[in-house]
Design an enzyme around this catalytic site. Structure first.
Site, short mmCIF file in Angstrom:
data_model
loop_
_atom_site.label_atom_id
_atom_site.label_comp_id
_atom_site.label_asym_id
_atom_site.label_seq_id
_atom_site.Cartn_x
_atom_site.Cartn_y
_atom_site.Cartn_z
CB ALA A 1 -0.89 -0.02 1.23
CD GLU B 1 -2.73 -7.22 3.03
OE1 GLU B 1 -2.31 -6.07 2.79
OE2 GLU B 1 -3.49 -7.49 3.98
N GLY C 1 0.40 -4.88 0.92
CA GLY C 1 -0.82 -4.91 0.10
C GLY C 1 -0.62 -5.61 -1.24
CD GLU D 1 1.48 -5.32 5.56
OE1 GLU D 1 2.27 -6.25 5.83
OE2 GLU D 1 0.68 -5.36 4.61
N1 DAK Z 1 4.58 3.08 -0.89
C1 DAK Z 1 4.97 4.23 -1.49
N2 DAK Z 1 6.13 4.36 -2.16
C2 DAK Z 1 6.94 3.29 -2.22
C3 DAK Z 1 6.60 2.05 -1.62
C4 DAK Z 1 5.34 1.97 -0.92
N3 DAK Z 1 4.91 0.85 -0.35
N4 DAK Z 1 7.61 1.18 -1.83
C5 DAK Z 1 8.54 1.86 -2.55
N5 DAK Z 1 8.13 3.11 -2.79
C6 DAK Z 1 8.84 4.16 -3.52
C7 DAK Z 1 10.04 4.69 -2.73
O1 DAK Z 1 9.61 5.67 -1.79
C8 DAK Z 1 10.90 5.27 -3.83
O2 DAK Z 1 10.35 6.54 -4.20
P1 DAK Z 1 11.33 7.80 -4.52
O3 DAK Z 1 12.15 7.98 -3.29
O4 DAK Z 1 12.15 7.36 -5.71
O5 DAK Z 1 10.38 8.92 -4.83
C9 DAK Z 1 10.66 4.32 -5.00
O6 DAK Z 1 9.43 3.63 -4.69
C10 DAK Z 1 11.75 3.27 -5.13
O7 DAK Z 1 11.91 2.62 -3.87
P2 DAK Z 1 13.33 2.50 -3.11
O8 DAK Z 1 14.22 3.65 -3.49
O9 DAK Z 1 13.04 2.28 -1.67
O10 DAK Z 1 13.89 1.18 -3.80
P3 DAK Z 1 14.90 0.12 -3.15
O11 DAK Z 1 15.31 -0.77 -4.25
O12 DAK Z 1 15.97 0.80 -2.37
O13 DAK Z 1 14.02 -0.70 -2.10
C11 DAK Z 1 12.03 -1.88 -1.36
C12 DAK Z 1 12.93 -1.48 -2.57
C13 DAK Z 1 10.78 -2.58 -1.89
C14 DAK Z 1 12.81 -2.86 -0.45
C15 DAK Z 1 11.69 -0.60 -0.55
O14 DAK Z 1 11.15 0.36 -1.47
C16 DAK Z 1 10.67 -0.85 0.52
O15 DAK Z 1 10.99 -1.37 1.58
N6 DAK Z 1 9.41 -0.41 0.26
C17 DAK Z 1 8.35 -0.50 1.25
C18 DAK Z 1 7.89 -1.92 1.37
C19 DAK Z 1 6.81 -2.07 2.42
O16 DAK Z 1 7.03 -1.79 3.60
N7 DAK Z 1 5.63 -2.49 1.98
C20 DAK Z 1 4.49 -2.62 2.84
C21 DAK Z 1 3.75 -1.33 2.82
S1 DAK Z 1 2.52 -1.27 4.08
C22 DAK Z 1 -4.44 -1.01 6.16
C23 DAK Z 1 -4.50 -1.09 4.77
C24 DAK Z 1 -3.44 -1.63 4.07
C25 DAK Z 1 -2.31 -2.05 4.73
C26 DAK Z 1 -2.27 -1.99 6.11
C27 DAK Z 1 -3.34 -1.48 6.82
N8 DAK Z 1 -5.51 -0.39 6.86
C28 DAK Z 1 -6.20 0.69 6.25
C29 DAK Z 1 -5.74 -0.72 8.20
C30 DAK Z 1 -1.19 -2.48 3.98
C31 DAK Z 1 -0.02 -1.88 4.27
C32 DAK Z 1 1.16 -2.03 3.43
O17 DAK Z 1 1.16 -2.60 2.37
#
Ligand code: DAK
Length: 260
Positions: free
Chosen positions: A66, A114, A111, A134
């Site tokens: 997400a 998911e 997400g 998350e």
């Molecule tokens: N959201 C927004 N932007 C993201 C992103 C994300 N999930 N993942 C990556 N990006 C963006 C980065 O900010 C970066 O943007 P710029 O800085 O270039 O503007 C660009 O994509 C490239 O990412 P990185 O520079 O970080 O690339 P790396 O190769 O260094 O790293 C990575 C890749 C996938 C390991 C890293 O980007 C990362 O850790 N990303 C986040 C992964 C993550 O934590 N995913 C889970 C997200 S939380 C709910 C509803 C839904 C959910 C929960 C609750 N409720 C309403 C209760 C679900 C939550 C989630 O999914």
């Protein structure tokens, strides 16, 4: 169909749906969810489509979760609305009339996983990383992951994945029963297309009914599941395709299914 964040293409009865926010690693915001709902609603209505595939743009990510930047701005009420929108979208994919294959071409996180879990099965590139990280953000999976992952791999494995936030390699995800098949990155599309075509060549009414019966039976006792099977089995006999399937077998030729 023209969308801002989703690319759509139909090839030989297969709908190819690509989440297209490559710069943000295809992260899911509310607009992506709304567009996916529209796309999968249309696929369910379109009798020409027999299989759908969902993937992410570029070669780095399926969907990296997400949109964290969007969630950083949300009030609890807005988060509840986002969660509901996510649930409706994932359910629409799960309930899509045709089988949906997740073609996981890179990071498949939060997400993104998911969403993949709401598909019928997952093929992945051997470079893919899958996980529900998350809790790193002090969140837990809010688009159905706590339920669908647990149904798929059991509570012990689901809890380890969610509590640890650990990312699984494609190989580990296959061993754990999350991914059906792994390929080299450059072979993923071809392998997915091959399986999609294989499914598309079968009786579409029967495939669709089998999907519905399996999904409806998931939360049931065996007896209730068997009743659902009996109830829908007769639906095959109401469709013209069954006569064609049986006749083609007896005439030693390939069937020409019409999807009705
Ligand atoms: N959201 C927004 N932007 C993201 C992103 C994300 N999930 N993942 C990556 N990006 C963006 C980065 O900010 C970066 O943007 P710029 O800085 O270039 O503007 C660009 O994509 C490239 O990412 P990185 O520079 O970080 O690339 P790396 O190769 O260094 O790293 C990575 C890749 C996938 C390991 C890293 O980007 C990362 O850790 N990303 C986040 C992964 C993550 O934590 N995913 C889970 C997200 S939380 C709910 C509803 C839904 C959910 C929960 C609750 N409720 C309403 C209760 C679900 C939550 C989630 O999914």
């Amino acid at each position: 169909m023209g969308y801002q964040y989703v690319l759509y293409e139909e090839v030989d009865h297969v709908a190819w749906v690509t989440v297209n926010r490559e710069k943000a690693l295809n992260a899911i915001n509310a607009d992506v969810l709304k567009e996916l709902q529209e796309v999968f609603g249309a696929i369910s209505q379109n009798q020409e489509i027999r299989v759908a595939v969902i993937t992410g743009a570029g070669d780095k990510a399926f969907i990296a979760g997400a949109d964290i930047a969007a969630m950083a701005q949300m009030t609890p009420d807005q988060a509840a609305a986002f969660c509901l929108l996510g649930h409706k979208t994932m359910s629409q994919i799960q309930d899509c009339r045709v089988p949906v294959i997740a073609s996981v071409n890179g990071f498949c996180l939060g997400g993104g996983l998911e969403l993949a879990l709401s598909c019928d099965f997952i093929y992945a590139s051997n470079k893919a990383k899958l996980g529900l990280p998350e809790v790193n953000l002090s969140l837990f999976p809010g688009f159905g992951g706590t339920q669908r992952l647990t149904q798929l791999v059991g509570p012990g494995r689901a809890k380890e994945i969610i509590f640890s936030a650990r990312l699984l390699s494609a190989e580990e995800a296959r061993e754990w029963g999350i991914v059906n098949k792994i390929t080299a990155p450059e072979a993923l599309k071809t392998e997915v297309a091959k399986t999609a075509q294989e499914i598309a060549s079968k009786g579409p009414v029967a495939v669709s009914l089998a999907k519905r019966v399996i999904n409806k039976g998931l939360a049931q006792t065996l007896d209730n599941g068997l009743k659902i099977e009996r109830d829908h089995f007769t639906d095959c006999f109401r469709a013209e395709d069954l006569k064609e399937g049986l006749t083609a077998f007896l005439e030693k030729r390939r069937p020409r299914f019409q999807g009705r």
